[in-house]
Design a protein around this motif. Structure first.
Motif, PDB file in Angstrom:
ATOM      1  N   PHE A 141      60.904  15.092 -42.386  1.00  0.00           N
ATOM      2  CA  PHE A 141      61.347  14.098 -43.376  1.00  0.00           C
ATOM      3  C   PHE A 141      61.464  14.764 -44.745  1.00  0.00           C
ATOM      4  O   PHE A 141      60.789  15.756 -45.033  1.00  0.00           O
ATOM      5  CB  PHE A 141      60.332  12.952 -43.457  1.00  0.00           C
ATOM      6  N   TYR A 150      56.464   9.878 -46.830  1.00  0.00           N
ATOM      7  CA  TYR A 150      55.602  10.529 -45.832  1.00  0.00           C
ATOM      8  C   TYR A 150      55.062  11.855 -46.356  1.00  0.00           C
ATOM      9  O   TYR A 150      53.880  12.167 -46.188  1.00  0.00           O
ATOM     10  CB  TYR A 150      56.340  10.724 -44.502  1.00  0.00           C
ATOM     11  N   THR A 163      58.672  12.462 -36.410  1.00  0.00           N
ATOM     12  CA  THR A 163      58.635  11.323 -35.495  1.00  0.00           C
ATOM     13  C   THR A 163      59.262  11.786 -34.190  1.00  0.00           C
ATOM     14  O   THR A 163      60.074  12.716 -34.171  1.00  0.00           O
ATOM     15  CB  THR A 163      59.406  10.129 -36.085  1.00  0.00           C
ATOM     16  N   PHE A 221      63.037  12.480 -33.414  1.00  0.00           N
ATOM     17  CA  PHE A 221      63.691  13.708 -33.884  1.00  0.00           C
ATOM     18  C   PHE A 221      63.575  14.850 -32.884  1.00  0.00           C
ATOM     19  O   PHE A 221      64.234  15.866 -33.033  1.00  0.00           O
ATOM     20  CB  PHE A 221      63.111  14.150 -35.237  1.00  0.00           C
ATOM     21  N   PHE A 268      60.458  -1.325 -37.893  1.00  0.00           N
ATOM     22  CA  PHE A 268      61.845  -0.948 -38.210  1.00  0.00           C
ATOM     23  C   PHE A 268      62.667  -2.202 -38.484  1.00  0.00           C
ATOM     24  O   PHE A 268      62.365  -3.281 -37.963  1.00  0.00           O
ATOM     25  CB  PHE A 268      62.484  -0.222 -37.018  1.00  0.00           C
ATOM     26  N   ARG A 298      74.266   3.412 -38.345  1.00  0.00           N
ATOM     27  CA  ARG A 298      73.618   4.724 -38.235  1.00  0.00           C
ATOM     28  C   ARG A 298      72.306   4.562 -37.473  1.00  0.00           C
ATOM     29  O   ARG A 298      71.511   3.668 -37.762  1.00  0.00           O
ATOM     30  CB  ARG A 298      73.346   5.287 -39.640  1.00  0.00           C
ATOM     31  N   THR A 312      69.053   6.736 -34.956  1.00  0.00           N
ATOM     32  CA  THR A 312      68.441   7.874 -34.270  1.00  0.00           C
ATOM     33  C   THR A 312      68.132   7.334 -32.859  1.00  0.00           C
ATOM     34  O   THR A 312      68.396   6.145 -32.607  1.00  0.00           O
ATOM     35  CB  THR A 312      67.116   8.302 -34.936  1.00  0.00           C
ATOM     36  N   VAL A 330      65.574   6.156 -31.789  1.00  0.00           N
ATOM     37  CA  VAL A 330      64.716   4.962 -31.913  1.00  0.00           C
ATOM     38  C   VAL A 330      65.485   3.684 -31.599  1.00  0.00           C
ATOM     39  O   VAL A 330      65.005   2.806 -30.886  1.00  0.00           O
ATOM     40  CB  VAL A 330      64.132   4.839 -33.350  1.00  0.00           C
ATOM     41  N   TYR A 331      66.682   3.595 -32.169  1.00  0.00           N
ATOM     42  CA  TYR A 331      67.407   2.320 -32.170  1.00  0.00           C
ATOM     43  C   TYR A 331      68.532   2.252 -31.145  1.00  0.00           C
ATOM     44  O   TYR A 331      69.123   1.197 -30.970  1.00  0.00           O
ATOM     45  CB  TYR A 331      68.051   2.093 -33.548  1.00  0.00           C
ATOM     46  N   PRO A 376      68.170  11.473 -41.500  1.00  0.00           N
ATOM     47  CA  PRO A 376      68.037  10.640 -42.704  1.00  0.00           C
ATOM     48  C   PRO A 376      68.810  11.219 -43.888  1.00  0.00           C
ATOM     49  O   PRO A 376      69.378  10.469 -44.692  1.00  0.00           O
ATOM     50  CB  PRO A 376      66.525  10.646 -42.974  1.00  0.00           C
ATOM     51  N   GLY A 426      69.455   1.852 -39.303  1.00  0.00           N
ATOM     52  CA  GLY A 426      68.091   1.505 -38.948  1.00  0.00           C
ATOM     53  C   GLY A 426      67.134   2.312 -39.790  1.00  0.00           C
ATOM     54  O   GLY A 426      67.387   3.504 -40.057  1.00  0.00           O
ATOM     55  N   TRP A 427      66.051   1.672 -40.227  1.00  0.00           N
ATOM     56  CA  TRP A 427      64.984   2.360 -40.980  1.00  0.00           C
ATOM     57  C   TRP A 427      63.764   1.438 -41.018  1.00  0.00           C
ATOM     58  O   TRP A 427      63.929   0.219 -40.903  1.00  0.00           O
ATOM     59  CB  TRP A 427      65.444   2.701 -42.413  1.00  0.00           C
ATOM     60  N   PRO A 428      62.570   1.999 -41.210  1.00  0.00           N
ATOM     61  CA  PRO A 428      61.392   1.122 -41.337  1.00  0.00           C
ATOM     62  C   PRO A 428      61.475   0.247 -42.601  1.00  0.00           C
ATOM     63  O   PRO A 428      62.356   0.434 -43.434  1.00  0.00           O
ATOM     64  CB  PRO A 428      60.220   2.099 -41.433  1.00  0.00           C
TER      65      PRO A 428
HETATM   66  O1  173 Z   1      65.426   8.326 -38.966  1.00  0.00           O
HETATM   67  C1  173 Z   1      65.028   7.269 -38.493  1.00  0.00           C
HETATM   68  O2  173 Z   1      65.553   6.175 -38.715  1.00  0.00           O
HETATM   69  C2  173 Z   1      63.855   7.293 -37.628  1.00  0.00           C
HETATM   70  O3  173 Z   1      63.987   7.477 -36.450  1.00  0.00           O
HETATM   71  C3  173 Z   1      62.518   7.114 -38.233  1.00  0.00           C
HETATM   72  C4  173 Z   1      61.377   7.172 -37.444  1.00  0.00           C
HETATM   73  C5  173 Z   1      60.126   7.013 -38.027  1.00  0.00           C
HETATM   74  C6  173 Z   1      60.024   6.794 -39.377  1.00  0.00           C
HETATM   75  C7  173 Z   1      61.153   6.738 -40.153  1.00  0.00           C
HETATM   76  C8  173 Z   1      62.409   6.897 -39.600  1.00  0.00           C
END
Ligand code: 173
Length: 323
Positions: free
Chosen positions: A35, A41, A91, A94, A146, A165, A167, A169-170, A186, A202-204
């Protein structure tokens, strides 16, 4: 050589060896972040590294190499696996290029403290050791659901016609909501928004101000789903090379970091308020649709996990489930 001389020489050698073991050399571990360096973070990590180095003098040190400019976000997992670096803050999404299971950690619905008690942490390490050549040290972000952020209004849980957009995750969830998805690190989100390459991302709940995305964000869709996982992972051979004393010290420091995770609950509330102040409107659904939305997020992700790695998904699922 005379026998007595030989015995004396052997004894001397042994003594040197023992002395060497007792006064182990200080070891410096190289750490990268997947990150951005100016993000929340790394901001949370910096004081931890400082304390680590102050208390670890003569024993164990961390040398922070940098963020994605040092190693690109999606290369960090391989860098840890191959020992190019010793430690990473990342995370799992990645490093699905190392193992698809990396992304399953977003599905934990119990705190890391409970994961350590109920066997989840061991189960994770079994997979991380075997498939990733990594030790999963600990989790430094929790309680950060998220969200979907968009620039076009949405009236129901449906992203038809929107380019979002993502990763890993989504991916499955947003596709199930009919979005067109584009994977980026990111670091590329701002430009993608600016150029209209994407209509959202997507993002937290926390962190969108770190890279100025609020300038290009109109709406946040509620509720949130999953739990953003950001953890410290270590190259397994580097971990195994540590002396017991160094490992104990490392573990103590990681547990202290996890002990600070209550920070994230307040940060989530603060960031939601900050978004509102910045003019980002929350889009909310009725209670039934909200519940269906979150249920669908988990159902789609677990179905995908079970398809990608059935045995691991089966092992993780009961350990990650809410009590
Ligand atoms: O980049 C992202 O959206 C992602 O996968 C993520 C995962 C953990 C924390 C922040 C972003």
């Amino acid at each position: 050589m005379e026998r007595r001389t030989l015995v004396r020489a052997a004894a001397a050698l042994l003594a040197t060896g023992l002395a060497g073991g007792a006064a182990a050399q200080e070891v410096t571990l190289r750490l990268v972040s997947a990150f951005a360096e100016n993000g929340i973070y790394v901001q949370r990590l910096q004081p931890w590294i400082q304390k680590f180095n102050a208390e670890g003098k003569g024993l164990l040190q961390i040398n922070f190499i940098g963020g994605p400019r040092a190693i690109p976000t999606f290369e960090v997992g391989n860098a840890v696996k191959t020992g190019v670096v010793d430690l990473a803050m990342s995370t799992g999404a990645f490093y699905t290029n190392v193992m698809p299971e990396a992304d399953f950690l977003k599905l934990t619905q119990v705190p890391i403290a409970e994961q350590r008690r109920n066997g989840a942490w061991e189960a994770i390490n079994q997979v991380w050791n075997e498939k990733g050549n990594m030790q999963y040290l600990g989790r430094m972000v929790e309680n950060q659901p998220f969200h979907i952020y968009v620039n076009k209004p949405v009236s129901k849980p449906d992203l038809t016609g929107l380019k979002i957009r993502i990763t890993p995750v989504y991916r499955d969830f947003f596709q199930a909501l009919n979005a067109n998805v584009i994977t980026t690190a990111p670091g590329e989100v701002y430009t993608a928004l600016e150029r209209g390459v994407v209509d959202g991302y997507g993002w937290p709940i926390g962190g969108i101000f770190d890279l100025n995305w609020q300038e290009k964000t109109k709406y946040r869709i509620d509720p949130g789903f999953y739990d953003a996982e950001v953890s410290l992972v270590m190259n397994l051979p580097a971990y195994r090379k540590l002396t017991p004393q160094q490992r104990d010290f490392l573990q103590k420091q990681v547990l202290a970091l996890e002990g600070e995770n209550t920070f994230w609950t307040k940060y989530a509330a603060d960031e939601a308020a900050r978004q509102e102040k910045a003019g980002i409107q929350a889009i909310r659904f009725d209670a039934a649709s909200s519940k269906a939305f979150v249920d669908k997020a988990y159902q789609v992700a677990w179905a995908s996990a079970e398809k990608q790695s059935p045995d691991v998904a089966k092992r993780f699922k009961p350990l990650f489930a809410p009590k």
